[in-house]
Every structure is written in C-alpha cells, then in structure tokens.
Design a protein around this motif. Structure first.
Motif, mmCIF file in Angstrom:
data_model
loop_
_atom_site.group_PDB
_atom_site.id
_atom_site.type_symbol
_atom_site.label_atom_id
_atom_site.label_comp_id
_atom_site.label_asym_id
_atom_site.label_seq_id
_atom_site.Cartn_x
_atom_site.Cartn_y
_atom_site.Cartn_z
ATOM 1 N N SER A 82 32.994 36.560 -9.335
ATOM 2 C CA SER A 82 32.436 37.226 -8.329
ATOM 3 C C SER A 82 33.364 36.246 -6.930
ATOM 4 O O SER A 82 32.846 36.984 -5.672
ATOM 5 C CB SER A 82 31.063 36.278 -7.559
ATOM 6 O OG SER A 82 31.438 34.956 -7.658
ATOM 7 N N ALA A 83 34.537 36.142 -7.022
ATOM 8 C CA ALA A 83 35.890 36.266 -6.080
ATOM 9 C C ALA A 83 36.375 36.832 -5.935
ATOM 10 O O ALA A 83 36.895 38.075 -6.184
ATOM 11 C CB ALA A 83 36.468 35.012 -6.818
ATOM 12 N N ASP A 84 36.224 37.181 -4.495
ATOM 13 C CA ASP A 84 37.009 38.915 -3.853
ATOM 14 C C ASP A 84 38.135 38.260 -2.550
ATOM 15 O O ASP A 84 38.342 39.276 -1.736
ATOM 16 C CB ASP A 84 35.826 39.743 -3.668
ATOM 17 C CG ASP A 84 35.408 39.360 -2.302
ATOM 18 O OD1 ASP A 84 35.379 38.216 -2.216
ATOM 19 O OD2 ASP A 84 34.417 40.173 -1.755
ATOM 20 N N ASP A 85 38.025 37.184 -2.812
ATOM 21 C CA ASP A 85 39.456 36.825 -1.566
ATOM 22 C C ASP A 85 40.672 35.995 -2.245
ATOM 23 O O ASP A 85 40.444 35.437 -3.490
ATOM 24 C CB ASP A 85 38.192 36.234 -0.080
ATOM 25 C CG ASP A 85 37.511 34.395 -1.001
ATOM 26 O OD1 ASP A 85 37.585 34.219 -2.457
ATOM 27 O OD2 ASP A 85 36.937 34.542 -0.500
ATOM 28 N N LEU A 86 40.733 35.076 -1.431
ATOM 29 C CA LEU A 86 41.973 34.165 -1.751
ATOM 30 C C LEU A 86 41.299 33.101 -2.297
ATOM 31 O O LEU A 86 42.605 31.424 -1.646
ATOM 32 C CB LEU A 86 43.262 34.663 -1.054
ATOM 33 C CG LEU A 86 44.322 36.111 -1.636
ATOM 34 C CD1 LEU A 86 45.052 36.151 -0.144
ATOM 35 C CD2 LEU A 86 44.273 36.602 -2.657
ATOM 36 N N SER A 87 40.603 32.151 -1.785
ATOM 37 C CA SER A 87 40.182 30.775 -1.469
ATOM 38 C C SER A 87 40.529 30.032 -3.109
ATOM 39 O O SER A 87 40.544 30.766 -4.031
ATOM 40 C CB SER A 87 38.583 31.022 -0.789
ATOM 41 O OG SER A 87 38.097 31.734 -0.536
ATOM 42 N N PHE A 88 40.239 29.017 -2.834
ATOM 43 C CA PHE A 88 40.740 28.543 -3.669
ATOM 44 C C PHE A 88 39.412 28.541 -4.805
ATOM 45 O O PHE A 88 38.162 27.460 -3.935
ATOM 46 C CB PHE A 88 41.437 26.934 -3.502
ATOM 47 C CG PHE A 88 43.056 27.349 -3.251
ATOM 48 C CD1 PHE A 88 43.706 27.369 -4.104
ATOM 49 C CD2 PHE A 88 43.055 27.277 -1.706
ATOM 50 C CE1 PHE A 88 45.125 27.493 -3.748
ATOM 51 C CE2 PHE A 88 44.619 27.439 -1.782
ATOM 52 C CZ PHE A 88 45.601 27.898 -2.790
ATOM 53 N N TYR A 89 39.343 28.195 -5.947
ATOM 54 C CA TYR A 89 38.718 28.014 -6.845
ATOM 55 C C TYR A 89 38.484 26.587 -7.507
ATOM 56 O O TYR A 89 39.495 26.325 -7.813
ATOM 57 C CB TYR A 89 37.833 29.006 -7.670
ATOM 58 C CG TYR A 89 37.267 29.803 -6.700
ATOM 59 C CD1 TYR A 89 35.417 30.051 -7.261
ATOM 60 C CD2 TYR A 89 37.759 30.973 -5.693
ATOM 61 C CE1 TYR A 89 34.446 31.319 -6.016
ATOM 62 C CE2 TYR A 89 37.074 31.802 -5.364
ATOM 63 C CZ TYR A 89 35.434 32.018 -5.676
ATOM 64 O OH TYR A 89 34.863 32.232 -4.381
ATOM 65 N N ILE A 90 37.328 25.820 -7.771
ATOM 66 C CA ILE A 90 37.792 24.768 -9.070
ATOM 67 C C ILE A 90 37.239 25.277 -10.335
ATOM 68 O O ILE A 90 36.428 25.314 -10.340
ATOM 69 C CB ILE A 90 37.204 23.912 -8.400
ATOM 70 C CG1 ILE A 90 37.096 23.025 -7.369
ATOM 71 C CG2 ILE A 90 36.812 22.945 -9.498
ATOM 72 C CD1 ILE A 90 35.609 21.986 -6.368
ATOM 73 N N LEU A 91 38.453 25.034 -11.469
ATOM 74 C CA LEU A 91 38.003 25.686 -12.763
ATOM 75 C C LEU A 91 38.141 24.558 -13.132
ATOM 76 O O LEU A 91 37.428 24.803 -14.776
ATOM 77 C CB LEU A 91 38.864 26.377 -12.873
ATOM 78 C CG LEU A 91 40.209 27.439 -11.460
ATOM 79 C CD1 LEU A 91 41.054 27.827 -12.886
ATOM 80 C CD2 LEU A 91 38.833 29.059 -11.846
ATOM 81 N N GLY A 92 38.031 23.082 -12.817
ATOM 82 C CA GLY A 92 38.492 22.379 -14.025
ATOM 83 C C GLY A 92 37.839 20.857 -13.467
ATOM 84 O O GLY A 92 38.315 20.974 -11.821
ATOM 85 N N GLN A 93 37.191 19.795 -13.530
ATOM 86 C CA GLN A 93 36.566 18.685 -13.386
ATOM 87 C C GLN A 93 36.994 17.676 -14.347
ATOM 88 O O GLN A 93 36.301 17.753 -14.947
ATOM 89 C CB GLN A 93 35.500 18.908 -11.935
ATOM 90 C CG GLN A 93 33.967 18.891 -12.400
ATOM 91 C CD GLN A 93 33.931 17.493 -13.030
ATOM 92 O OE1 GLN A 93 33.902 16.678 -12.819
ATOM 93 N NE2 GLN A 93 33.072 17.804 -14.646
ATOM 94 N N GLN A 94 37.089 16.311 -13.269
ATOM 95 C CA GLN A 94 37.230 15.142 -13.955
ATOM 96 C C GLN A 94 36.420 14.638 -13.473
ATOM 97 O O GLN A 94 37.339 14.403 -12.383
ATOM 98 C CB GLN A 94 38.319 14.772 -15.091
ATOM 99 C CG GLN A 94 38.270 13.343 -15.743
ATOM 100 C CD GLN A 94 37.814 13.381 -16.792
ATOM 101 O OE1 GLN A 94 38.082 14.845 -17.460
ATOM 102 N NE2 GLN A 94 37.785 12.685 -17.802
ATOM 103 N N GLY A 95 35.569 13.530 -13.680
ATOM 104 C CA GLY A 95 35.383 12.355 -12.220
ATOM 105 C C GLY A 95 34.379 13.415 -11.631
ATOM 106 O O GLY A 95 33.694 12.636 -10.460
ATOM 107 N N HIS A 96 33.875 14.416 -11.957
ATOM 108 C CA HIS A 96 33.217 14.431 -10.750
ATOM 109 C C HIS A 96 31.936 15.654 -11.090
ATOM 110 O O HIS A 96 31.705 15.654 -12.707
ATOM 111 C CB HIS A 96 34.001 15.873 -9.512
ATOM 112 C CG HIS A 96 35.090 15.876 -8.826
ATOM 113 N ND1 HIS A 96 34.391 15.038 -7.541
ATOM 114 C CD2 HIS A 96 35.906 15.559 -9.073
ATOM 115 C CE1 HIS A 96 36.227 14.483 -6.958
ATOM 116 N NE2 HIS A 96 36.774 14.464 -8.005
ATOM 117 N N SER A 97 30.909 15.967 -10.114
ATOM 118 C CA SER A 97 30.120 16.746 -10.895
ATOM 119 C C SER A 97 30.506 18.640 -11.843
ATOM 120 O O SER A 97 31.267 19.132 -11.191
ATOM 121 C CB SER A 97 28.782 17.253 -9.811
ATOM 122 O OG SER A 97 27.389 18.130 -10.518
ATOM 123 N N ALA A 98 29.982 18.840 -12.774
ATOM 124 C CA ALA A 98 30.331 19.794 -13.307
ATOM 125 C C ALA A 98 29.570 21.295 -12.989
ATOM 126 O O ALA A 98 29.663 22.003 -12.954
ATOM 127 C CB ALA A 98 29.160 19.753 -14.721
#
Length: 741
Positions: A222-238
């Motif tokens: 669904s990403a159609d811009d140049l925003s940063f996305y979170i592709l993995g996390q540790q210690g946060h919420s899934a």
C-alpha cells in the motif's frame, strides 16, 4: 636449613614502599580474586598487601578457600573469578595442582589466570609444573615481596583482560557467521528486518529494543510515497510492523533515522545507536535503544556484522522481486494462482469455521476481448479486481485465471448475494461501460481439505456446475459433487482402457420393410462389455465418451467396423442389407471428419450407399452451415443420410429442404402410445411429411402388432424394434438374416 612456613610468610611485610605502585583510574567494577591457602594468615597478609591496588580501573574483590576442595566449589559457583592465588601443599601434597586440573580439564576454564605459590620450592620442578598443569606463573613465597606480588597480580589480570577480549571477539565473530547464515534463509524483507534485530540482541548479549526501518515503496503493497516504514521491531508492539515510522509519534527516533539515512553513516551515543545498512542501492536504518553504552569491542563487532549481512539485505530484496513475479498478477497487482493456493492452505488450516472460499468466473469475457480489444479487456479486469477488493478488509482477493478471481473471507461477505451484487452495476473500462455477470463456485470451511490445491479443485467443481446450470449461477461445493466427478473420471479411464483392449463391440438391430417384411438394413449400436463380462449402458458411456473426446477415436473405429460388416454381408449373400451408424456432435466438429469417412469406404471398397449416417437434430443446431456443407459432400459420394429422433429437437423445418436426407426416423417416444386415442398425431405428421418430401420413413421402438398395423395404415416404409428383434452380436445377426431371408 629449610625455612619454616611462618618464616616464609614474612616476605609480605618487607618494606619496599620506595618502589612505585601500579595504580589506575578507578571505576565502579571489581576483579574477583580467589586466595587459596590452608594458612589463614596468608589470606590476611595477601589481602592487606593488595588492599589499595587498582587494575585497569577496577579494585580487587577477594574470595577465600582453605583447601583444594573448597577452591573447586567456589570456582564452580563464581564464573567471574579472574585470578587464583593458589598454594600447592594443603590437605595433600598436590592439592593445589589438583585444583589446576579441575579448572582446566573439568571446568574447561582457559581464561582464569593461576599464580602458583609454594613455601617448598623443591616440591616440583618449576618448568615441569607450568608445562603440565597450564599455570600462568610460579613463585615461591620467599621471593614474593609486596612489589613483586602487585606486579604479578597486575600482569595476570591484564592477561585475563586480553584473553577475555580475544575470546569475546571470537565468540562475537562466531555469532556473526551463524547470524549471516540464518539471515540468508529469510526470504522477505520483513522477516529479514526482524531477524537482524534478533541477531543483534544475541550478539550484544542484552535485551535490545530496536526498529528496522526503510522506505516502504516496493516493499509494502500500500506504500506509494517515500515515507519510512517499520519492517521489524524488538521490544515494541508487533502491530507497528509495516506501519509508517511516524505512527510511533517519537520525533527523536524519526529525526535520528532520517539523519542516519541521509548522511549514510552510523551514529553512536550513550543512549541509542542508528546503524546504516546499504547494498546494491537498497538502504535501511537500524535504530537501537541501549541499556548501557556500547564498548569499543561491541562497536567493532557491529561493524563486522553489518558488513556480513549487507549482501543478504540486497538478496532478500531481489528474492522478494522474484517472489512478486512468481506470486503476483502483473495486471491487477493481486496475488496470482500460486499465491491463492498458499492462501487456501491457510484457509484450510484456520480454526475459523465461518470462512468461505470462492471462485468468480466472468461470463463471456472472451467476447469482450475479441470485440473491444485486449486493452479494454485489461481495464475491465482491473475494474473487477478493484470492486472485489472493496468487499471488506477481512477478505483476500486473487486473480487465478484469465477471467477468474479467487476470494476468501467471512461468510458475511463471501456469499451469493454479496458477490452477485457486485455485478449489478456496469464496470468502467476506459470509455466503455460494460454490464457483465459471473458464475461463482463456493467452498465452506466445513468441506475444505488440505492442501490448498485440493480446496481449489473443490471450488472449481462447484464453479463448473454453476456454469452448466441455466437457472443458478452460484453453487456451493458438496461432497457428492466430487464423488460424481471421481466416478466420471474413473469410468472414462476404464472406457479408454477397455477400448484399447478391444472390449467395445458393435451389435446390430435389424430394420425391416413393412411392405415385404424383409430385412433391409441394421442399425449398428455400441456395446461395452467390461473385463468381468458385465455390460455398461450406452446411456452412461456415450456421454462420457463425448465429454472426454474419446468419441472421435471410437467413431472412427465404428465406421471401420461398419464397412467390414458390409463386406461380410456381401460375402454371405446379403448384398441388399445396409448398415446405419450414429454420428455425434464432436465428430462433426472435426475438420477432417468427412474426408475420413470417404477414405474409409474407399479403403474397404464398399458400395457407399450401403453405409448410412444417422444424425440428430442437436447436430443441426450446433453449426448448421458446417453440417449442411459436410452432408452435401457425403451425399455426393453416395453415402445415405438419415435424420434420427426427428421432432424431439428444435430445428427449423427449413433444414429438411436444404439437407440431403434419405430417411426420416420417427422417434420411439412418438411410437410408444401411437395406438392410444389422440396420441398418434406427431408420428402421423412426420410420416406424411416424409412421404411428401420423397423420403423413406422408418419408425423405431415398435413393440407390438397394433403399432405395426397403425404404421402400415399411415404408409410408413420401414420399422425396427423389439417386436422384430433386439440388438444382437454379429454372429447372431448373421444367423437372424439366414432365418429371415
């Protein structure tokens, strides 16, 4: 004279204060030193001598053991002991040496430094003891002044620190190699990002709280811009995975990630770290929150780690592109058939009994493609995909065929009413507004089987039945549908086998002249005798042969056998008896059908007029002009043509004038009740019509004398039926002819 033990202890009190002490800048940690001696005074004076010593920024912390056994137990309990000051002679003469063995051989602690002290210098040769027992230093108590003791301890701890660093680096490198191998097995960018954070947590030996961030375009559907996305996390919420970084609402993290990405370099401080990862044009930033500031060694290991996994990050992007090519439909951007099968795997394994899977087949899509062009067809498919995707966020949509879409979701949305409603309004395809409809096959979770390809087959069975049903365009899969399909496939397989093994036979039912009572011909009828001697009805296997296409081969064989039979009849003296053969629609559709018949009659040198082809009205309705052209060509060769089952179909009477028929056959359904009041009208009309068109008329299904009498009265020319003879094998037919000539 040998010095006593007490005399040897006095070395610790020798005044050498004029020598410089080894003092470092102090921090809060301490080195654990184990003093092992059976003399309590040695413990006291040793601790006193080293009381103000600071080594590499740490003070000393002391543990005490008064025997070899106690020493072994303490070393097992404390895995952070760095130095052992060890007496040789305690409860036994070799108690100290046994402690060394325990440390090196049983505990496998190669890092602990051991300084052996003895008041009996002649007990063992110094070189032999150090070599055999892996001792780091060997001193007699008489030579250990305070200065020498301090120097020995300092050197031992410095050696431990160097060995520990080397060991830490070695273990870190081992973890990096293992991590790189593990990450190479991950095939999605999200899995890779999550794996990197897990491996960093393992490498740093601490609970890492971190994020793996990258541009979402090309990764997130669904990403159609140049925003940063979170592709993995540790210690946060899934739940934040695949979401924009800004959803965290943490300006500091967003700023540091953006800065690291733009400057293309790592950023280290005491509270967090931003790590830059790049390879082959694919870039990412790993943000870590730290409990403790990274050591120089940890920073070096991270550098090596990132270098090792960079190519893996590029590879996982390339793999995802390949996966998209393999599992994504290029036109609609929906999952394709392969991916839909994977989704059906998940559907089958799901515990949600409310789920339904379906196939949606657009009716007459090829007409749109052919009439309006492929570009309009593609626009229509994209419009259908968009409308299906708007069903619900809980539904999964795929394009599984040229004009077939797959859907999975709750029964609230995946049902005949909801899916059919999507086709009530026309679809916009460029400048065209196209009204279309669809056939839909469903499979509920109740009937779904593993694997996914099996479920796809189940839905397809329901879809095919929906396409054949003129009244209902939607069908739910039921087990009996598949049972019937399997039965049909089994019968076709058996028919093909038995045909190749010559178990099909031609039986003959005599046809008689009503005027003379003589046999003028016979209808060749197929019979299937299975290996166990049982017969299968033609009403069962003829449709199966037509469905499977085997009727083409069987039809050629029947023509061949009929020609052989004509020759046999002539040899037996029955040269006025003709053979009638039924022809099916699939045979007529074959381009070389007519030529094959003509060539067969010529090959067997039979008189063409003695071979009669029976066609039904259904054949006329299929492709009228093709049939007319074919029959005219056959007629030119002298082959007779009969119209079978006349009056049961919906053909136009005008075809009777266009087609070169020789005979009309009155169907048995019109003959059955011919003697009943008011029930002979159709049969009588057909007979009169045939006579007026100068066609021979033959009635089939005659079973009694009364029916024969009525047909004679109406001027019917010929008859066949059980009243005269049932269908019979070749030899019985020849015998019948001899009895009735």
């Amino acid at each position: 004279m040998q010095a006593t033990e007490n005399t040897n202890d006095d070395f610790l009190f020798i005044d050498d204060s004029d020598e410089d002490d080894i003092i470092d800048e102090l921090n809060g940690d301490a080195w654990k030193v184990l003093i092992v001696d059976d003399d309590p005074e040695i413990h006291s004076v040793t601790q006193l001598a080293l009381s103000d010593l600071v080594v590499l920024g740490r003070r000393l912390e002391y543990l005490h053991a008064y025997s070899g056994k106690d020493a072994c137990e303490l070393i097992e309990e404390h895995d952070d002991i760095v130095l052992v000051l060890l007496d040789v002679v305690m409860e036994t003469d070799d108690a100290g040496l046994n402690v060394v063995k325990h440390i090196r051989e049983e505990l496998c602690r190669e890092d602990i430094r051991i300084v052996l002290r003895t008041g009996q210098p002649g007990y063992a040769p110094e070189e032999s003891v150090i070599k055999d027992y892996d001792i780091n230093d060997y001193k007699t108590k008489t030579e250990l002044t305070r200065r020498k003791l301090v120097t020995t301890v300092y050197a031992a701890i410095r050696s431990y620190q160097q060995i520990s660093t080397v060991s830490q680096n070695r273990k870190g490198l081992e973890k990096i190699i293992e991590a790189a191998a593990d990450l190479l097995e991950l095939h999605s960018v999200q899995a890779f990002g999550q794996g990197v954070l897990q491996q960093l947590n393992r490498l740093l030996g601490d609970d890492v709280c971190g994020l793996f961030c990258a541009r979402g375009q090309g990764i997130i559907s669904s990403a159609d811009d140049l925003s940063f996305y979170i592709l993995g996390q540790q210690g946060h919420s899934a739940v934040i995975v695949n979401q924009k970084l800004e959803t965290l609402k943490n300006e500091q993290i967003s700023s540091q990630v953006a800065s690291c990405f733009q400057q293309k370099q790592h950023s280290f401080n005491d509270k967090n770290v931003s790590l830059y990862l790049a390879s082959g044009g694919y870039r990412a930033v790993i943000f870590l929150e730290l409990a403790n500031e990274l050591t120089e060694t940890q920073q070096q290991l991270i550098e090596v780690f990132l270098t090792n996994i960079a190519i893996g990050y590029e590879n996982v992007h390339l793999f995802q592109k390949l996966r998209n090519a393999a599992y994504k439909d290029w036109l609609t951007e929906l999952p394709n058939r392969l991916e839909f099968v994977n989704l059906l795997d998940q559907f089958s394994n799901s515990e949600n009994q409310d789920l339904v899977a379906a196939l949606v087949d657009i009716n007459h899509f090829s007409d749109i493609n052919d009439g309006l062009g492929q570009d309009v067809g593609n626009l229509l498919l994209a419009a259908v995909a968009k409308r299906l995707s708007g069903l619900s966020d809980q539904c999964q949509i795929a394009r599984v065929g040229a004009d077939v879409f797959g859907v999975i979701g709750p029964s609230e949305f995946i049902n005949p009413d909801c899916l059919s409603a999507l086709f009530y309004q026309p679809f916009d395809a460029g400048e065209q507004k196209l009204p279309i409809n669809a056939c839909i096959g469903f499979c509920t979770k109740e009937y779904a089987r593993l694997p996914g390809v099996k479920v796809l087959n189940q839905i397809n069975i329901a879809l095919n039945l929906a396409k054949k049903n003129r009244e209902q365009h939607c069908m739910y899969y039921m087990q009996e549908m598949e049972d019937k399909t399997l039965w049909r496939l089994g019968m076709i397989r058996q028919l093909r086998t038995d045909f190749s093994e010559k178990r099909l036979e031609l039986w003959y039912q005599p046809q008689l002249s009503l005027e003379t009572g003589k046999v003028i011909g016979a209808e060749a009828l197929l019979r299937w005798r299975t290996a166990d001697g049982a017969f299968i009805s033609p009403e069962i296997f003829i449709p199966l042969a037509e469905y499977s296409g085997l009727i083409i081969e069987i039809g050629d064989w029947v023509i061949h056998q009929a020609c052989l039979q004509i020759n046999t009849l002539e040899e037996q003296g029955f040269d006025k008896v003709s053979i009638s053969v039924n022809v099916s629609i699939p045979q007529f559709r074959r381009s070389n059908f007519v030529d094959n018949i003509i060539e067969t009659t010529k090959a067997h040198k039979v008189q063409a007029s003695k071979l009669e082809l029976e066609i039904t009205e259904n054949i006329l309705m299929d492709e009228p002009q093709v049939v007319i052209d074919s029959l005219l060509k056959l007629k030119e060769q002298g082959i007779s043509i009969a119209l079978d089952d006349f009056g049961t179909g919906y053909s136009s009477l005008s075809y009777l004038q266009k087609l070169p028929f020789d005979r009309l056959k009155v169907d048995r359904s019109f003959v059955n009740d011919i003697t009943q009041p008011g029930q002979s009208l159709i049969a009588d009309t057909i007979i009169n019509l045939g006579k007026q068109m100068n066609l021979k008329v033959i009635a089939e299904g005659v079973e009694d004398l009364a029916q024969e009498a009525h047909l004679k009265e109406q001027g019917c020319h010929e008859v066949q039926g059980y009243y005269y003879a049932k269908p019979m094998p070749e030899q019985d037919f020849l015998a019948f002819l001899k009895e009735n000539q």
